[in-house]
Design a protein around this motif. Structure first.
Motif, short mmCIF file in Angstrom:
data_model
loop_
_atom_site.label_atom_id
_atom_site.label_comp_id
_atom_site.label_asym_id
_atom_site.label_seq_id
_atom_site.Cartn_x
_atom_site.Cartn_y
_atom_site.Cartn_z
N GLY A 151 55.96 56.28 25.73
CA GLY A 151 56.56 57.48 26.27
C GLY A 151 55.47 58.42 26.76
O GLY A 151 54.35 58.00 27.01
N VAL A 152 55.80 59.70 26.87
CA VAL A 152 54.85 60.74 27.27
C VAL A 152 54.83 61.77 26.15
O VAL A 152 55.87 62.13 25.62
N MET A 212 59.80 52.89 33.58
CA MET A 212 60.37 51.54 33.45
C MET A 212 61.84 51.58 33.06
O MET A 212 62.60 50.70 33.43
N SER A 213 62.22 52.59 32.28
CA SER A 213 63.63 52.72 31.87
C SER A 213 63.93 54.15 31.47
O SER A 213 63.04 54.90 31.08
N GLY A 214 65.20 54.51 31.61
CA GLY A 214 65.65 55.84 31.20
C GLY A 214 65.33 56.92 32.22
O GLY A 214 64.90 56.66 33.35
N VAL A 266 57.67 54.47 29.87
CA VAL A 266 56.79 54.44 31.03
C VAL A 266 55.68 53.43 30.81
O VAL A 266 55.35 53.08 29.67
N ALA A 267 55.10 52.97 31.90
CA ALA A 267 53.85 52.21 31.88
C ALA A 267 52.79 53.13 32.46
O ALA A 267 53.04 53.85 33.44
N GLY A 268 51.63 53.14 31.84
CA GLY A 268 50.51 53.92 32.34
C GLY A 268 49.32 53.02 32.59
O GLY A 268 49.19 51.96 31.96
#
Length: 178
Positions: free
Chosen positions: A64-65, A82-84, A125-127
């Protein structure tokens, strides 16, 4: 499974750029704009991390962030939803709030403050970082700001766009690439 192909520039939706001024204890990056690719990966958000890696943005992760203002003074960062869905604040309390959803991508130049305001269940998320750069995490603190300003100035421009590769909009917006 068919190999994932990069989307054509502009094919995924709107591309927006904006700069964020320094905000008290958060440096942001007035020299380089944030780039938001709305819906660029909406057809295959599950492949976001792989696309970043394929385009030379490595040292990747999924999660997440953070829910507090933070930034990376020694590396640029890409975040791909990626989702949400989520509400993210960029640039500090006086900065900009963005509503993001699966398929959206944000490229944050070194120094850009970001935090999660709220998210849906399952937000992920992907970072990643250009060339697999090791990144630091700095906070809204005076000691961090003083050190960060010099570090931000020394971060090299990336060789590729994390979504579109060697021909992406980031290269033009940042005067990067070769």
């Amino acid at each position: 499974m068919k190999p994932f192909e990069q989307p054509e520039a502009g094919a995924g939706g709107a591309i927006e750029t904006f700069t964020l001024p320094q905000d008290g204890l958060l440096p942001n990056n007035p020299a380089l704009p944030v780039i938001v690719y709305t819906g660029a990966l909406r057809n295959h958000p599950e492949r976001t991390e792989q696309l970043f890696n394929d385009n030379g943005w490595l040292n990747s992760w999924q999660n997440g962030v953070f829910s507090y203002h933070h930034y990376h003074s020694n590396a640029h960062e890409v975040l791909g939803v990626m989702s949400g869905t989520a509400s993210l604040q960029l640039g500090g309390d006086a900065g900009r709030t963005l509503e993001v959803s699966a398929g959206d991508v944000l490229v944050l130049p070194a120094g850009t403050a970001h935090k999660l305001l709220h998210s849906s269940t399952g937000f992920r998320v992907a970072g990643a970082y250009p060339g697999g750069a090791d990144y630091n995490t700095r906070l809204a603190e005076p000691d961090d700001l003083a050190a960060a300003l010099q570090e931000i100035a020394e971060v090299p421009l990336p060789d590729s766009d994390p979504v579109y590769g060697k021909a992406g909009p980031l290269l033009e917006a940042w005067g990067a690439g070769g």
